[in-house]
Design an enzyme around this catalytic site. Structure first.
Site, mmCIF file in Angstrom:
data_model
loop_
_atom_site.group_PDB
_atom_site.id
_atom_site.type_symbol
_atom_site.label_atom_id
_atom_site.label_comp_id
_atom_site.label_asym_id
_atom_site.label_seq_id
_atom_site.Cartn_x
_atom_site.Cartn_y
_atom_site.Cartn_z
ATOM 1 N N GLU A 113 -3.493 -5.101 23.183
ATOM 2 C CA GLU A 113 -4.317 -4.669 22.295
ATOM 3 C C GLU A 113 -3.905 -5.201 20.824
ATOM 4 O O GLU A 113 -4.558 -5.356 19.907
ATOM 5 C CB GLU A 113 -4.718 -3.369 22.376
ATOM 6 C CG GLU A 113 -3.723 -2.128 22.168
ATOM 7 C CD GLU A 113 -2.954 -1.955 23.119
ATOM 8 O OE1 GLU A 113 -2.906 -2.665 24.328
ATOM 9 O OE2 GLU A 113 -2.531 -0.896 23.267
ATOM 10 N N GLU B 22 1.026 -1.268 -0.010
ATOM 11 C CA GLU B 22 -0.057 -0.017 -0.155
ATOM 12 C C GLU B 22 1.005 1.237 0.049
ATOM 13 O O GLU B 22 1.678 1.185 0.880
ATOM 14 C CB GLU B 22 -0.942 -0.088 1.336
ATOM 15 C CG GLU B 22 -1.946 1.259 1.102
ATOM 16 C CD GLU B 22 -2.510 1.476 2.831
ATOM 17 O OE1 GLU B 22 -2.592 0.536 3.490
ATOM 18 O OE2 GLU B 22 -2.872 2.475 2.682
ATOM 19 N N HIS C 207 1.360 -4.457 25.924
ATOM 20 C CA HIS C 207 -0.148 -4.023 25.106
ATOM 21 C C HIS C 207 -0.590 -5.142 24.575
ATOM 22 O O HIS C 207 -0.295 -5.446 23.377
ATOM 23 C CB HIS C 207 0.547 -2.855 23.812
ATOM 24 C CG HIS C 207 0.974 -1.742 24.438
ATOM 25 N ND1 HIS C 207 0.024 -0.397 24.747
ATOM 26 C CD2 HIS C 207 2.074 -1.215 24.702
ATOM 27 C CE1 HIS C 207 0.790 0.597 25.047
ATOM 28 N NE2 HIS C 207 2.134 0.073 25.291
ATOM 29 N N CYS D 66 0.007 -0.369 30.267
ATOM 30 C CA CYS D 66 1.266 0.210 30.333
ATOM 31 C C CYS D 66 1.205 1.418 31.179
ATOM 32 O O CYS D 66 1.509 0.937 32.449
ATOM 33 C CB CYS D 66 1.425 0.582 28.703
ATOM 34 S SG CYS D 66 3.231 0.724 28.463
HETATM 35 N N1 GLN Z 1 5.336 6.425 29.744
HETATM 36 C C1 GLN Z 1 5.203 5.117 29.913
HETATM 37 C C2 GLN Z 1 6.856 4.570 29.748
HETATM 38 O O1 GLN Z 1 7.446 5.155 28.741
HETATM 39 C C3 GLN Z 1 4.458 4.259 29.573
HETATM 40 C C4 GLN Z 1 4.364 3.879 28.081
HETATM 41 C C5 GLN Z 1 3.255 3.508 27.425
HETATM 42 O O2 GLN Z 1 2.144 3.655 28.062
HETATM 43 N N2 GLN Z 1 3.134 3.074 26.351
HETATM 44 O O3 GLN Z 1 7.037 3.540 30.408
#
Ligand code: GLN
Length: 534
Positions: free
Chosen positions: A511, A143, A509, A383
């Site tokens: 997700e 793409e 993460h 996170c």
């Molecule tokens: N700011 C936090 C860190 O750098 C969490 C990062 C995030 O939530 N992606 O550890």
């Protein structure tokens, strides 16, 4: 081994045409025809990586398993084709230029004059071939970001033009996506913008094989014929992409239009029509929910929902599985009243604090965690959400006044979240985070282990700070169970509380690993608990 085929997707008329969804949908159809599919995004902007792009401008930053910060379309690709893509799948003009300039500096070009053609275009073509090779794909869908006519796109379009000459007509397919607007006053669909866009593309030497038209109204026969004539494509290669109620319905609608069949024939793939029964059933489950829950997402970018795209999609997947419509209420920390958190949260069935960066909005998120904890509302932290959940317990249950993450308060007396040992505070903006897949081992008989139904997992990360293990004992006394950690290094990856119906937060993460056909267990479990709050 058979040589891979290449499908190049360009867009014209307007941006935000949903090219990414079309690429991903075609990918799913080809996968279900039994092919191994790869998808690559070439973005014409000059940024070297997507990690430092403002979520306000580009939405979420997606992370690949091997740790590249990417355009959010990569998320659509992975969700639709259910394949793990690597860093070769996302490339910006900045990547290309940086690489060519580095090679020039190291003398690789022997003093030649470095030019867009051939040096930049060659580098683009090499990267396309590399993506095909590293994905082992039978078909690589490429793409091209942006809109035909943009100055930035030119080297990319020139590269894909040359590509057909290099690998041959049979193995390349150009698919152009445009918009057919409906003019209310004239009560007519208009083909002129498409004609102009195709003319522009042809002036660059690219003759589209297939044209996909985004439209709100069904295209009649006359419109298809007109576009076929003016744009010089076969009528059966004019494909309608009608707006759908859900992005996951797009593969089904494109199949009805015969898109995968035309692609199969043009590329001589010789595959059978795809079996889409399971996918169709999945879309129906998503579209006919029997119940409904509301989840409050408290975030700094909540006014701009694309900043949390993978989280939204993970809820669609989990909701589909549980026949539940998940109403995601985006609560912007800028307008969240910390003194009265109930104003925004009293009627939600679950509270999620997503990833984030920096001091702005941190106190509001901490107030949201406190509200969830005290009111027994299911809480899910991701996170930064985990780090701030730790800060909340430290302050309010362990008596550590002014406890904080050093990211929000470098002078805090109780740095419960800190940098990794040996890491210095850095002013560098790009490329300084811990990124990509990493291992996590769960404590036996923890709640999270039961949810995953296994104790060793891999998840994707994007963070700089970690929990300060010096506070582990104190915080355990305050009820935090440190239930997930890196098996060797021991840094904390997951926490939970057992004095609460659902209080789970993770450093990674989840997700990014949710798929429409395989919802993530944490999202699913969170929604199950939210349902019991109804
Ligand atoms: N700011 C936090 C860190 O750098 C969490 C990062 C995030 O939530 N992606 O550890």
């Amino acid at each position: 081994m058979k040589q891979p085929a290449f499908i190049f997707i360009t867009g014209g008329v307007v941006s935000s045409l949903g090219k990414g969804i079309i690429a991903a949908s075609l990918g799913r159809l080809l996968k279900n025809r039994g092919l191994k599919v790869g998808i690559q995004k070439l973005d014409p902007y000059i940024n070297v990586d997507s990690g430092t792009l403002s979520p306000y401008q580009h939405g979420e930053i997606y992370v690949t398993a091997d740790g590249k910060e990417c355009d959010l379309d990569l998320g659509h690709y992975e969700r639709f084709i259910d394949e793990t893509l690597d860093k070769n799948a996302d490339l910006t003009a900045g990547n290309i230029y940086q690489d060519v300039i580095r090679r020039e500096r190291s003398g690789e070009f022997l003093g030649k004059t470095i030019q867009v053609i051939p040096h930049i275009t060659d580098a683009i073509k090499e990267n396309i071939l590399r993506a095909a090779e590293s994905s082992g794909a039978d078909v690589l869908i490429v793409e091209i970001g942006g809109t035909v006519g943009d100055i930035e796109s030119l080297p990319f379009l020139e590269a894909i033009r040359q590509f057909r000459k290099d690998v041959g007509d049979v193995r390349t397919l150009y698919l152009h996506t445009t918009l057919v607007p409906y003019l209310e006053a004239a009560k007519e669909l208009k083909t002129k913008p498409t004609q102009h866009s195709v003319k522009e593309l042809r002036s660059l030497g690219i003759h589209p094989d297939i044209i996909v038209l985004r439209t709100k109204q069904a295209l009649g026969d006359a419109i298809r014929e007109k576009i076929a004539d003016f744009c010089d494509v076969e009528k059966s290669h004019v494909i309608e992409a009608h707006d759908q109620s859900s992005i996951y319905a797009v593969p089904i609608s494109l199949k009805k239009e015969g898109l995968d069949d035309r692609v199969d024939k043009k590329l001589g793939l010789d595959t059978a029509p795809p079996e889409m029964g399971e996918w169709q059933a999945m879309v129906e489950r998503m579209e006919k929910p029997e119940r409904e829950v509301t989840i409050g997402l408290v975030g700094k970018y909540a006014r701009f929902e694309d900043a949390y795209l993978s989280i939204s999609e993970a809820f669609v997947h989990a909701g589909g599985d549980l026949k539940t419509h998940v109403n995601l209420r985006f609560i912007d920390t800028g307008s969240f009243d910390m003194q009265a958190p109930g104003d925004a949260l009293s009627d939600v069935h679950g509270i999620l604090v997503p990833g984030g960066f920096g001091p702005r909005g941190a106190e509001e998120k901490i107030a949201a965690v406190k509200y969830a904890r005290e009111n027994n509302i299911p809480f899910f932290g991701i996170c930064y959400g985990m780090q701030l959940a730790i800060v909340e317990s430290a302050r309010n249950l362990a008596g550590l006044e002014h406890a904080n993450t050093i990211e929000a308060d470098p002078k805090t007396p109780h740095p419960v979240v800190r940098l990794e040992h040996g890491q210095e505070e850095t002013s560098a903006f790009g490329g300084t985070l811990f990124l990509g897949e990493d291992a996590c081992a769960f404590t036996s008989s923890s709640r999270i282990e039961a949810i995953y139904e296994k104790s060793d997992i891999e998840e994707r990360h994007r963070h700089r700070y970690i929990f300060n293990l010096d506070y582990q004992h104190t915080l355990e006394k305050a009820g935090i169970i440190f239930s997930g950690k890196h098996p060797a290094r021991g840094d904390i990856k997951a926490i939970e509380r057992d004095d609460h119906p659902f209080f789970i937060a993770v450093q990674y993460h989840p997700e990014f690993l949710s798929r429409p056909n395989a919802p993530h267990p944490l999202f699913r479990e969170f929604i199950s608990h939210a349902l019991s709050q109804e």
